[in-house]
Design an enzyme around this catalytic site. Structure first.
Site, PDB file in Angstrom:
ATOM      1  N   GLY A  23      30.062  79.493  72.891  1.00 47.50           N
ATOM      2  CA  GLY A  23      31.549  80.222  73.343  1.00 47.50           C
ATOM      3  C   GLY A  23      33.005  79.145  73.534  1.00 47.50           C
ATOM      4  CG  LEU A  24      37.733  78.657  74.291  1.00 43.98           C
ATOM      5  CD1 LEU A  24      37.577  79.272  72.749  1.00 43.98           C
ATOM      6  CD2 LEU A  24      38.380  79.972  75.265  1.00 43.98           C
ATOM      7  CG  HIS A  25      31.582  73.353  74.764  1.00 42.23           C
ATOM      8  ND1 HIS A  25      31.959  71.957  74.041  1.00 42.23           N
ATOM      9  CD2 HIS A  25      30.500  73.546  75.724  1.00 42.23           C
ATOM     10  CE1 HIS A  25      30.645  72.104  75.139  1.00 42.23           C
ATOM     11  NE2 HIS A  25      30.288  72.155  75.519  1.00 42.23           N
ATOM     12  CB  ALA A  26      34.600  70.164  72.804  1.00 40.13           C
ATOM     13  CB  SER A  29      38.592  74.911  72.734  1.00 40.14           C
ATOM     14  OG  SER A  29      37.566  75.199  73.569  1.00 40.14           O
TER      15      SER A  29
END
Length: 100
Positions: A23-26, A29
Site C-alpha cells: 500500500g502507501l508505506h514508506a 510514499s
C-alpha cells in the site's frame, strides 16, 4: 474549463486502486512525493472521496495516510500542469510504484 476561471489553471480529480502489496508505506510514499514535487500544481491525496486531503508533496504527511492494499487513492490537483500531474501519479500507482 468553466467560464470565469483563470486561463491555464485546471482543477482536476483522479483516483487509482492501490494494488501493490504494502500500500502507501514508506518507499511508495517517497516515490509519490518525489513525483508530485516535479509539478507546479498543488496536489493532494485522500483515501475517501471527500477527504481529509493531504499534501502530496510532503513525505511525512503522505506516510501518515497509511493507505493499505485494496484501498482507493483519491487525488486532486490545481494548476497549469494539474492534469499531467495526476496522470503521472495514477500511472505510478498502477505500476505498483515500480517495486514488484
Amino acid at each position: 474549463m468553466a467560464d470565469g476561471g483563470e486561463i491555464g489553471m485546471q482543477d482536476v480529480k483522479a483516483h487509482a486502486l492501490l494494488i501493490n502489496e504494502v500500500g502507501l508505506h514508506a518507499r511508495p510514499s517517497v516515490k509519490l512525493t518525489q513525483l508530485a514535487k516535479r509539478f507546479a500544481a498543488t496536489i493532494e491525496i485522500a483515501i475517501a472521496a471527500d477527504g481529509p486531503w493531504t499534501d502530496a508533496k510532503s513525505p511525512v504527511k503522505i506516510m501518515r495516510v497509511k493507505a493499505a492494499k485494496g484501498e482507493t487513492l483519491y487525488m486532486r490537483a490545481n494548476g497549469t500542469d494539474a492534469e499531467e500531474a495526476l496522470r503521472a501519479l495514477a500511472d505510478l500507482v498502477n505500476r505498483k510504484f515500480d517495486e514488484e
